[in-house]
Design a protein around this motif. Structure first.
Motif, mmCIF file in Angstrom:
data_model
loop_
_atom_site.group_PDB
_atom_site.id
_atom_site.type_symbol
_atom_site.label_atom_id
_atom_site.label_comp_id
_atom_site.label_asym_id
_atom_site.label_seq_id
_atom_site.Cartn_x
_atom_site.Cartn_y
_atom_site.Cartn_z
ATOM 1 N N GLU A 18 0.818 -1.210 0.000
ATOM 2 C CA GLU A 18 0.000 0.000 0.000
ATOM 3 C C GLU A 18 0.849 1.255 0.000
ATOM 4 O O GLU A 18 0.435 2.304 -0.487
ATOM 5 C CB GLU A 18 -0.926 -0.016 1.221
ATOM 6 N N GLU A 19 2.079 1.165 0.545
ATOM 7 C CA GLU A 19 2.924 2.347 0.637
ATOM 8 C C GLU A 19 4.152 2.233 -0.264
ATOM 9 O O GLU A 19 5.153 2.908 -0.039
ATOM 10 C CB GLU A 19 3.309 2.598 2.089
ATOM 11 N N ALA A 20 4.088 1.386 -1.264
ATOM 12 C CA ALA A 20 5.172 1.312 -2.238
ATOM 13 C C ALA A 20 5.180 2.588 -3.069
ATOM 14 O O ALA A 20 4.149 3.032 -3.559
ATOM 15 C CB ALA A 20 4.989 0.094 -3.135
ATOM 16 N N PHE A 21 6.348 3.176 -3.234
ATOM 17 C CA PHE A 21 6.438 4.450 -3.956
ATOM 18 C C PHE A 21 7.434 4.405 -5.106
ATOM 19 O O PHE A 21 7.669 5.413 -5.768
ATOM 20 C CB PHE A 21 6.815 5.589 -2.995
ATOM 21 N N ILE A 22 8.043 3.228 -5.362
ATOM 22 C CA ILE A 22 8.982 3.065 -6.477
ATOM 23 C C ILE A 22 8.422 2.021 -7.426
ATOM 24 O O ILE A 22 7.976 0.949 -6.999
ATOM 25 C CB ILE A 22 10.378 2.637 -5.983
ATOM 26 N N LEU A 23 8.446 2.304 -8.712
ATOM 27 C CA LEU A 23 7.911 1.375 -9.699
ATOM 28 C C LEU A 23 8.773 0.118 -9.787
ATOM 29 O O LEU A 23 9.997 0.185 -9.668
ATOM 30 C CB LEU A 23 7.865 2.040 -11.076
ATOM 31 N N VAL A 26 10.227 12.313 -4.277
ATOM 32 C CA VAL A 26 9.686 12.448 -5.627
ATOM 33 C C VAL A 26 10.832 12.397 -6.633
ATOM 34 O O VAL A 26 11.764 13.211 -6.571
ATOM 35 C CB VAL A 26 8.896 13.763 -5.780
ATOM 36 N N GLY A 27 10.766 11.434 -7.560
ATOM 37 C CA GLY A 27 11.798 11.284 -8.567
ATOM 38 C C GLY A 27 11.530 12.122 -9.802
ATOM 39 O O GLY A 27 10.553 12.866 -9.892
ATOM 40 N N ASP A 28 12.414 11.983 -10.783
ATOM 41 C CA ASP A 28 12.298 12.720 -12.043
ATOM 42 C C ASP A 28 12.735 11.787 -13.167
ATOM 43 O O ASP A 28 13.916 11.445 -13.291
ATOM 44 C CB ASP A 28 13.164 13.973 -12.011
ATOM 45 N N ASN A 88 7.587 7.798 -6.733
ATOM 46 C CA ASN A 88 6.290 8.484 -6.819
ATOM 47 C C ASN A 88 5.959 8.906 -8.252
ATOM 48 O O ASN A 88 5.279 9.914 -8.471
ATOM 49 C CB ASN A 88 6.248 9.695 -5.878
ATOM 50 N N TYR A 89 6.394 8.131 -9.220
ATOM 51 C CA TYR A 89 6.182 8.511 -10.616
ATOM 52 C C TYR A 89 4.695 8.550 -10.972
ATOM 53 O O TYR A 89 4.206 9.485 -11.604
ATOM 54 C CB TYR A 89 6.911 7.545 -11.554
ATOM 55 N N GLU A 90 3.955 7.512 -10.592
ATOM 56 C CA GLU A 90 2.550 7.436 -10.967
ATOM 57 C C GLU A 90 1.664 8.375 -10.157
ATOM 58 O O GLU A 90 0.500 8.566 -10.504
ATOM 59 C CB GLU A 90 2.037 6.010 -10.790
ATOM 60 N N ASN A 91 2.206 8.930 -9.109
ATOM 61 C CA ASN A 91 1.415 9.744 -8.191
ATOM 62 C C ASN A 91 1.638 11.207 -8.543
ATOM 63 O O ASN A 91 2.714 11.749 -8.338
ATOM 64 C CB ASN A 91 1.825 9.439 -6.750
ATOM 65 N N PRO A 145 7.531 16.067 5.340
ATOM 66 C CA PRO A 145 8.365 16.858 4.431
ATOM 67 C C PRO A 145 8.438 16.219 3.049
ATOM 68 O O PRO A 145 8.373 14.995 2.898
ATOM 69 C CB PRO A 145 9.735 16.858 5.114
ATOM 70 N N VAL A 146 8.594 17.067 2.041
ATOM 71 C CA VAL A 146 8.700 16.614 0.665
ATOM 72 C C VAL A 146 10.135 16.815 0.193
ATOM 73 O O VAL A 146 10.696 17.910 0.326
ATOM 74 C CB VAL A 146 7.729 17.375 -0.256
ATOM 75 N N ARG A 147 10.717 15.759 -0.360
ATOM 76 C CA ARG A 147 12.069 15.820 -0.913
ATOM 77 C C ARG A 147 12.013 15.436 -2.386
ATOM 78 O O ARG A 147 11.328 14.484 -2.764
ATOM 79 C CB ARG A 147 13.021 14.878 -0.155
ATOM 80 N N ARG A 148 12.742 16.190 -3.204
ATOM 81 C CA ARG A 148 12.748 15.948 -4.640
ATOM 82 C C ARG A 148 14.169 15.656 -5.123
ATOM 83 O O ARG A 148 15.129 16.255 -4.641
ATOM 84 C CB ARG A 148 12.224 17.169 -5.402
ATOM 85 N N TYR A 149 14.256 14.757 -6.103
ATOM 86 C CA TYR A 149 15.527 14.536 -6.782
ATOM 87 C C TYR A 149 15.693 15.639 -7.824
ATOM 88 O O TYR A 149 14.897 15.746 -8.759
ATOM 89 C CB TYR A 149 15.559 13.167 -7.435
#
Length: 727
Positions: A416-421, A524-526, A504-507, A576-580
């Protein structure tokens, strides 16, 4: 702490240079397995440090980061007592490659700071650390450095007699018990190796009042681990072929306060959604599919709940005092890995070929994150890697190796909390390394080409392909047999990792972002990240004498397209939100490592040990790279006798007030350790007893390299004892 407080120690070490006599160098028997031409540390321009023998036995700890933290330029990124990843010259994660006998450890430690490195230093014969880029030999993941953990699981020699070893250690601050066993023997032409490890610790005690809610301990930090290996090799004239299987399990908790139970952004304050949806949705809508395949969740929950419920029935009595309050859910993690290795080595198989070696490693890895008794996320990684090395016979003064490295990895994160494809990754690397030595000069150089293909399963996101090139040139000049000057220039490239591309690609925005529960942050990736490039120069002056050794080194690393997990300052709810993000960056630093025999008497030798390092890193906008180690150093005195060793040591770190944007600074600290070691023979065995008091002053220590520095300080005062038997 200001620089002055320990500059006395550093200055003393440097000023003693004039007192160093030019002596015949002390023979160094350890041959570097990490370098395919198999040089010693004095025969290469690369900054290499080796832990082996008694030194490794003393320093080996429960985590790899803690084992190596004494080395100049190497620090520990702890995530509570269960996890410690090495940081080399300020770089960690996907930029530091951990090897097990020359091939990747194939765990998920590069994905996140809370994932344990799947190697056991306590079972190692030696650990080799290459500081600085080693991409030429091991690809883009080694753009920061390499740690190669070497054991004898596939015996490379046929032992003349059977040897056994038993080791037991108790660590007071964690109430920890650790035991290891190993045996090496020969059955005709077959060499056989077996080893085993168990470890069990309680909640960690920290400095007075530094723990959770002002307590002296960190709840939910107990750990348990086990490992076992069985290997054998058939030896024949001109080589050997061998196989080994290793099984590891590691269970540990994350300190309370470091995480919260967060799912999708829907569970957070809706006030933040409106503020940020407009800013971020447009960036992702074109790239992302709105559909989420959740078919795997139920399957994996059923598979893992039954397997792990029995292990998590404990109610953690330590938390009873908090009943009635709003409790956060404990995060527990379990790692399991099975690894198979096959190795072949042929010496002089044909004219012009000095050595052929090949290894294939197959790894089955699983990492499960529990939130209470619920399975949150299951990370799985099945990997196969092959590495071939062909060392040609000397051509005059030229020695070299041609190599091929191939790997395939199937990675998935389900829950439910998977965030990587889930992704499939293929890597192909070709490299050529040559060295030339004549008289006082030794020159090294080489080239490497890599192709990385990253393909999300089910076409859930765009696939990416990266072609990367690395080149290196180094020179070593011997003023005398003892004094050496070295320099290395390296151009390296690194392909973005799976988490950097697809987190978090799909989100598509705050309302659907998934929190990484273990780190209590949204990452959050890019998918459009480009190849990371670096140009690194390293200069070192070293002395290798019978009673003195010294290395002073300086380095500069200029990055293009540096990938940084930046703290944005944005929060969804309280998360907190962290971005690549990608941009230019610069790293520079100094390192000092000195050992000096200052007094010799009939009763023993007095040795002085001094280490120091400092790293600075800046991003393109002038801001500081987050989570870098501060200026730090150590001063130790060691009294050695034929059967005893006594030491006292001060380790110090300056405050880190260059913590990076939206990151917390850390205070300075000084840790004082003292201990002894005694050896005596009994029958046909050698028994070694040790006793150490670590952090005598019960200093509150928070590591700037740790994501959990606000919640999880390092151990407080600890009385540690051990006994080792070899026979």
């Amino acid at each position: 702490m200001s620089f002055y407080k320990y500059s006395v120690a550093i200055g003393f070490a440097i000023t003693t240079l004039s007192a160093f006599a030019i002596e015949e160098p002390q023979p160094l028997e350890h041959v570097l397995v990490t370098l395919p031409i198999h040089q010693t540390a004095t025969e290469t321009s690369l900054p290499v440090t080796v832990l082996t023998g008694e030194e490794l036995a003393r320093e080996a700890s429960a985590t790899l980061g803690e084992t190596l933290e004494r080395l100049p330029g190497v620090h520990n990124a702890s995530f509570g007592p269960g996890v410690g990843q090495p940081v080399i010259r300020g770089l960690s994660g996907p930029r530091v490659t951990t090897l097990q006998n020359g091939t990747r450890s194939a765990d998920a430690s590069a994905l996140s700071a809370d994932h344990v490195v799947a190697v056991e230093a306590l079972l190692a014969d030696s650990i080799e650390v290459l500081r600085g880029p080693a991409t030429l030999l091991y690809g883009g993941g080694a753009i920061g450095g390499v740690v190669n953990v070497l054991d004898n699981r596939i015996p490379t020699t046929l032992p003349e007699e059977t040897s056994w070893g038993l080791d037991y250690r108790y660590r007071g601050a964690s109430g920890g018990n650790t035991g290891t066993f190993r045996v090496d023997t020969a059955l005709g032409p077959f060499a056989v190796h077996a080893d085993a490890l168990f470890r069990d610790t309680e909640n960690l005690e920290v400095a007075d009042g530094a723990g959770t809610d002002g307590m002296d301990l960190l709840p939910n930090t107990d750990t348990s681990a086990s490992a076992g290996t069985l290997g054998a090799a058939f030896h024949f004239d001109g080589g050997f072929i061998g196989i080994a299987v290793n099984r590891q399990k590691n269970k540990y908790g994350l300190p309370e306060g470091s995480h919260g139970h967060h799912g999708h952004g829907d569970d957070h304050d809706d006030d933040h959604d409106d503020d940020h949806d407009d800013d971020h949705d447009d960036d992702h809508d074109d790239d992302h599919d709105d559909d989420h395949d959740e078919d795997h969740d139920d399957d994996h929950d059923e598979d893992h709940d039954d397997d792990h419920d029995d292990d998590h029935d404990d109610d953690h009595d330590d938390h009873d005092d908090h009943e009635g309050e709003e409790e956060e859910v404990d995060i527990r993690l379990e790692m399991e890995q099975t690894r198979y290795d096959i190795r072949l080595q042929l010496d002089e198989p044909m004219a012009g070929i000095a050595r052929f070696s090949g290894v294939v490693s197959l790894t089955e890895y699983e990492h499960t994150e529990f939130e209470g008794l619920e399975v949150g996320t299951v990370y799985s990684s099945d990997a196969i890697e092959g590495r071939l090395e062909l060392v040609h016979s000397p051509i005059g003064d030229l020695h070299g190796v041609l190599g091929l490295q191939i790997s395939e990895t199937e990675f998935s994160a389900v829950g439910e909390e998977a965030f990587i494809l889930p992704t499939d990754t293929s890597r192909l690397g070709l490299f050529l390394v040559e060295d030339w030595h004549s008289g006082s000069w030794k020159l090294e150089g080489g080239l490497r080409f890599d192709r990385d293909e990253v393909d999300p399963q089910g076409n859930m996101a765009p696939a990416r392909e990266f072609d990367t090139f690395s080149a290196s040139f180094g020179a070593l000049y011997e003023f005398t047999e003892a004094w050496h000057l070295s320099t290395t220039l390296t151009r390296s490239e690194r392909a973005p990792s799976v988490e950097e591309l697809y987190s978090n690609y799909e989100n598509t925005g705050p309302s659907t972002w998934v929190t990484h529960a273990a780190t209590a942050a949204i990452e959050v990736g890019d998918v459009n990240l480009d190849t990371e490039e670096s140009l690194n120069i390293d200069v070192g002056l070293s002395l290798h004498g019978e009673t003195q050794s010294l290395r002073i080194g300086a380095y500069y690393n200029d990055f293009d397209n540096f990938i940084n997990l930046a703290s944005t300052g944005m929060e969804v709810g309280e998360t907190p939100v962290r971005r690549y993000e990608q941009g230019a960056a610069e790293f520079m630093g100094l390192e000092l490592d000195a050992h000096w025999e200052v007094l010799e008497t009939n009763f023993g030798l007095l040795n002085l040990e001094v280490e120091m390092d400092v790293t600075r890193g800046e991003l393109a906008d002038g801001s500081d790279v987050p989570r870098l180690p501060p200026l730090s150093g150590a001063l130790g005195l060691v009294w050695e006798q034929p059967s005893a060793r006594y030491f006292t040591r001060l380790t110090a770190a300056d405050k880190q007030d260059r913590a990076g944007d939206n990151e917390e600074a850390t205070d300075s600290w000084v840790r004082w350790d003292i201990g002894g070691q005694w050896q005596f023979g009994f029958s046909d065995s050698l028994i070694t007893l040790s006793a150490v008091v670590r952090n005598i002053r019960d200093e509150e220590i928070r590591l700037s390299t740790s994501v959990l520095r606000e919640y999880a300080p390092e151990p407080g005062r600890s009385f540690n004892v051990g006994v080792r038997m070899e026979f």
